[in-house]
Design a protein around this motif. Structure first.
Motif, short mmCIF file in Angstrom:
data_model
loop_
_atom_site.label_atom_id
_atom_site.label_comp_id
_atom_site.label_asym_id
_atom_site.label_seq_id
_atom_site.Cartn_x
_atom_site.Cartn_y
_atom_site.Cartn_z
N PRO A 58 0.73 -1.18 -0.13
CA PRO A 58 0.01 0.03 0.03
C PRO A 58 0.87 1.24 0.06
O PRO A 58 0.42 2.41 0.03
CB PRO A 58 -0.83 -0.36 1.39
N SER A 59 2.22 1.17 -0.20
CA SER A 59 2.80 2.54 -0.14
C SER A 59 4.10 2.38 -0.98
O SER A 59 4.49 1.12 -1.46
CB SER A 59 3.35 2.83 1.41
N SER A 109 -3.28 -0.17 -8.95
CA SER A 109 -2.92 1.25 -9.51
C SER A 109 -1.59 1.76 -8.97
O SER A 109 -0.86 2.33 -9.72
CB SER A 109 -4.17 1.92 -9.55
N LEU A 110 -1.22 1.65 -7.69
CA LEU A 110 -0.25 1.98 -7.12
C LEU A 110 0.90 1.46 -7.77
O LEU A 110 1.95 2.01 -7.98
CB LEU A 110 -0.20 1.72 -5.60
N GLU A 381 7.90 6.44 6.70
CA GLU A 381 6.65 5.85 7.42
C GLU A 381 7.51 4.54 8.21
O GLU A 381 6.50 3.96 9.15
CB GLU A 381 5.96 4.83 6.40
N ALA A 382 8.81 4.30 8.08
CA ALA A 382 9.39 3.32 8.97
C ALA A 382 10.37 4.00 9.81
O ALA A 382 10.70 3.46 10.93
CB ALA A 382 10.08 2.29 7.95
N ASP A 383 10.48 5.26 9.75
CA ASP A 383 11.64 5.99 10.72
C ASP A 383 11.17 5.80 12.16
O ASP A 383 10.02 6.09 12.42
CB ASP A 383 11.78 7.37 10.08
N ILE A 384 12.08 5.43 12.94
CA ILE A 384 11.84 5.28 14.13
C ILE A 384 11.54 6.43 14.88
O ILE A 384 10.87 6.62 16.06
CB ILE A 384 12.93 4.29 15.03
N ARG A 385 11.86 7.54 14.51
CA ARG A 385 11.70 8.86 15.02
C ARG A 385 10.21 9.32 14.99
O ARG A 385 9.92 10.48 15.67
CB ARG A 385 12.59 9.89 14.14
N PRO A 726 -9.52 10.64 -4.80
CA PRO A 726 -8.09 10.18 -4.40
C PRO A 726 -7.91 10.33 -2.97
O PRO A 726 -8.39 11.09 -2.15
CB PRO A 726 -7.31 11.12 -5.29
N LEU A 727 -6.75 9.43 -2.78
CA LEU A 727 -6.44 9.39 -1.34
C LEU A 727 -4.94 9.72 -1.14
O LEU A 727 -4.74 10.57 -0.46
CB LEU A 727 -6.55 7.92 -0.63
N HIS A 728 -4.32 8.96 -1.75
CA HIS A 728 -2.56 9.36 -1.74
C HIS A 728 -1.82 8.28 -2.57
O HIS A 728 -2.37 7.11 -2.75
CB HIS A 728 -2.06 9.19 -0.09
N ASP A 729 -1.09 8.70 -3.15
CA ASP A 729 0.08 7.85 -3.95
C ASP A 729 -0.39 7.41 -5.34
O ASP A 729 0.30 6.67 -5.89
CB ASP A 729 0.42 6.45 -3.16
#
Length: 799
Positions: A58-59, A109-110, A381-385, A726-729
């Motif tokens: 999804p990303s 589509s993505l 999206e994965a960055d621990i910060r 649309p939503l994103h991406d």
């Protein structure tokens, strides 16, 4: 082999993640690497993983990482001689309702934005691809021919073999008992009485990562759950496929199931809605290649679903119900990066049942981060910060993580929010917003009001026109013509003080910080490549005092960036987020309402200036700016006086608006947002923010921008068809080719259709010469919609 007394890099954990990081570090030329494994390689979680590898995700980030993994797993055997078991079987994802079909079409589509082709098929074709399934309720499916599977243990062993060939030392049966620091930075690893001094340490030990990180005072909010799948003995229907033949991976997310063939039988696993959390004190100290107890009562509802979908299971003899632990995070995305609390300590874990698919790409990304000192690709999206220390609360993890597993297969509807571990961080005016009918979503641990009108205005969730459209429309109108309170208290606030505060901030930030007291500056913090690390406003309160206002999920990363940049500057910085509320007051009547709360004169402020203000019984200061693009103020009030100010504003006639309203107005106004238009891989020039960069002040990233000619630009987009949502991406097309993706989208009440921002790489020459350019299309769930694009804000360009 004797444990060394020093290593440049020590990696704790010999599962597929630790082996991947070691392999990629060594492949990049890093020497003097040590891997410490408490038991044997692949023990813990790696050995019992199902080994499924699906390209479509999804990303953009997940898709890129997994595509790299697949390419790597195919190459490792040729390089090392160790088979990985990679087999390209394809995957089949079923839909038994319209929402599921829409969701999997959106993923198709993505995927096309990255050149991944997948085919939408009907129930008959699905049955041809997976002959054992019942399809009477299937309304469609997606066939992804390039997906496959691996043998997880073999992948880890191939990675470890490749690492050893490049000089990595791997020690099994070596339990880490402590971590050491000098001056706050990681300095060594304790193995009983033995200490290995280290320049950097990587924690990649799966279930135990949170506890090991805590040895150094670092936060790693993850938690384990029990995860179940059955293995059957050989089935005639599977044997009939022929020797060496395989079924595709089957995903039946509406039934919470996945399945594949396994040794002439079947493997059927689940992400059941009511998952079981696993406190680590239930595991013995030597838990290694062990499993948890079978729990047929718990698994039986999923088994019933499986029997309906795969009738052949009725005759199958179950070999075992495998119950193995896996670790998950609060938001169902894995985490990686350098610890914000402990420099030199790198963390990776919480793989959310995608560890095998992600291991190759994520291991490479982590290795590059360690070597370069910052991410080399988009990893937000994965960055621990994204996780603050406040989120590493055991009670919150125990409550939330079973829900994360249980909703693994949920449709990602707009407006979806987790239900557990709620109320952790609340604005000082939370009670007032709740009484006014706010609908809250949990974001970064904060309760954020997304709209008003309560539950009735929110449900049912859908990919179509949402239930809250009319309610948010009223809030948008209030933001324009009335006076709307927008609670922005979750924004981070960082006080910077000291003799070198100005020169330090000029080094940290792209805009000029030597401005008059009472001035607000809009700016970005950049990395060495010129990418945006944060988007913020800065108030100058005195010769040596500034207040930074940063995004709600940016406080940790900004504090780390400041720590890494400070050097010898005489400046101190303090997170004061909890000390102040921020109330946006937007709309044409904002000034009148504010004045009605007090007999003291409201200052006549120019845009981007601030001054003291009294609001009822409260005292704070007002800034002349608005994230909505409409007239208004931001009001900064000590937390203990915030309710008094809020009550005075409501009594004076102010109404309410939530994040959905401000988001719609933001996109119409063309305002960029961090994590969407602004990312560490996007420069201010690409985002159209070059005017806010004070060239010549020596800020971090200036050299990268000096000769930078953008080959991508952020554009405003207006859809022609009101039915397009649309939503994103979503991929953007021009002249039949993919030229970019949507970065933010919302319903525009000004235009009565969707409006968006997108990052595109063509045709920039035409956009530079035309205010509005036709000829673009956006693909949503396999359907193309015509749109207009402009470099100007939508409310200007398309008016």
């Amino acid at each position: 082999m004797t444990l060394p007394t020093h290593a440049r890099t020590v990696i704790i954990g010999g599962g597929v993640i630790g082996c991947s990081i070691a392999y990629h570090l060594a492949r990049e030329g890093r020497k003097d690497i040590v891997v410490l494994e408490r038991s044997k390689l692949t023990s813990g979680t790696t050995w019992h993983a199902a080994g499924l590898v699906r390209r479509l995700r999804p990303s953009a980030t997940l898709t890129k990482l997994i595509n790299y993994s697949i390419d790597l797993y195919g190459e490792l055997e040729r390089e090392t001689g160790q088979a990985t078991g990679w087999t390209q079987t394809g995957s089949l994802t079923l839909a038994s309702n319209q929402d599921r079909l829409t969701n999997i079409k959106r993923q198709v589509s993505l995927g096309r934005a990255f050149g991944l082709e997948a085919e939408v098929v009907d129930a008959s074709r699905a049955r041809d691809l997976w002959p054992l399934i019942e399809v009477d309720d299937v309304i469609g499916a997606v066939w992804s021919p390039s997906d496959g599977r691996v043998n997880p243990s073999d992948v880890a062993l191939a990675l470890s073999k490749g690492a050893r060939a490049r000089g990595v030392q791997i020690f099994e049966d070596t339990r880490v008992t402590g971590l050491q620091k000098i001056g706050g930075r990681i300095s060594g690893v304790e193995v009983g009485d033995h200490v290995i001094e280290a320049d950097e340490v990587v924690i990649a030990c799966g279930l135990w990562s949170r506890e090991v990180a805590a040895m150094a005072g670092a936060h790693m909010p993850l938690y384990a759950c029990e995860h179940f799948y059955i293995l059957t003995k050989p089935l005639p229907e599977v044997q009939a496929l022929g020797k060496g033949a395989h079924l595709p991976t089957l995903n039946d997310q509406d039934a919470f199931l996945y399945a594949r063939d396994d040794v002439e039988g079947l493997l059927v696993g689940s992400f059941e809605p009511h998952a079981k959390g696993l406190p680590l004190d239930r595991l013995p100290a030597d838990f290694s290649f062990d499993l948890l107890d079978e729990d047929w009562d718990h698994f039986m509802p999923m088994m019933e679903n499986a029997l309906r979908r795969i009738p052949a299971l009725e005759k199958a003899e179950v070999r075992m119900l495998l119950n193995g632990p896996e670790s998950f995070t609060l938001d169902s995305q894995f985490m990686l990066g350098e610890s914000p609390e402990v420099p030199g300590l790198f963390l990776m874990g919480g793989m959310n049942s995608t560890g095998i698919a992600l291991a190759g790409g994520a291991g490479k990304a982590m290795a590059e981060w360690i070597i370069a000192g910052e991410p080399t690709m988009e990893l937000n999206e994965a960055d621990i910060r994204r996780f603050s220390p406040e989120m590493n609360v055991l009670g919150a993890l125990e409550a939330r993580i079973p829900e994360v597993l249980g909703r693994h297969y949920d449709n990602p509807f707009p407006g979806r929010s987790m239900e557990t571990a709620r109320g952790q961080r609340r604005s000082p005016i939370h009670a007032g917003l709740a009484a006014a009918g706010a609908r809250f979503e949990a974001r970064g641990g904060w309760e954020r009001a997304v709209h008003f009108g309560g539950e009735a205005a929110h449900l049912p969730l859908t990919f179509g026109a949402p239930a809250w459209r009319e309610q948010v429309g009223q809030e948008v109108e209030t933001c324009r013509s009335g006076a709307a309170i927008l609670d922005q208290s979750a924004f981070g606030k960082i006080m910077v003080q000291g003799p070198d505060a100005c020169v330090f901030l000029n080094r940290l930030c792209a805009a000029q910080m030597d401005v008059p007291e009472g001035r607000i500056t809009y700016t970005q913090i950049l990395n060495a490549k010129g990418g945006v690390e944060s988007d913020l406003t800065i108030q100058r309160h005195g010769p040596e005092t500034y207040l930074l206002i940063v995004g709600a999920n940016e406080t940790v990363r900004v504090m780390q960036r400041m720590r890494d940049t400070r050097g010898d500057y005489r400046a101190e910085f303090t997170d004061v987020t909890s000390g102040y509320a921020i109330l946006g007051l937007a709309g044409a009547q904002a000034r009148d309402v504010l004045q009605a709360t007090t007999n003291a004169a409201v200052p006549d402020l120019k845009r981007f200036y601030f001054a003291p203000v009294e609001i009822g019984l409260a005292r704070g200061w007002a800034g002349r700016l608005s994230f909505t693009g409409e007239e208004g103020f931001e009001l900064y009030i000590p937390a203990d006086m915030a309710m008094a100010a809020y009550e005075a504003l409501v009594a004076a006639g102010a109404s309410h608006a939530g994040l959905y309203a401000s988001g719609s107005l933001r996109i119409e106004s063309g305002f960029r947002a961090f994590g969407h238009e602004l990312t560490p891989g996007t420069t201010p020039l690409e985002a159209g923010l070059g005017a806010f960069c004070a060239m010549g002040t020596g800020f971090v990233g200036e050299n990268a921008l000096r000769d930078h000619k953008p080959e991508r630009r952020i554009v405003s987009i207006l859809f022609d068809d009101p039915a397009a949502i649309p939503l994103h991406d979503e991929p953007i097309y021009f002249d039949g080719k993919v030229v970019g993706q949507i970065t933010s989208a919302a319903w525009s009440y000004r235009f009565g259709r969707s409006v968006a921002l997108g990052l595109i790489n063509a045709p920039l020459d035409l956009l530079e010469t035309q205010d509005v350019l036709d000829g673009f299309e956006v693909e949503i769930a396999c359907a193309r919609y015509t749109v207009k694009a402009s470099l100007k804000p939508a409310k200007v360009a398309f008016a």
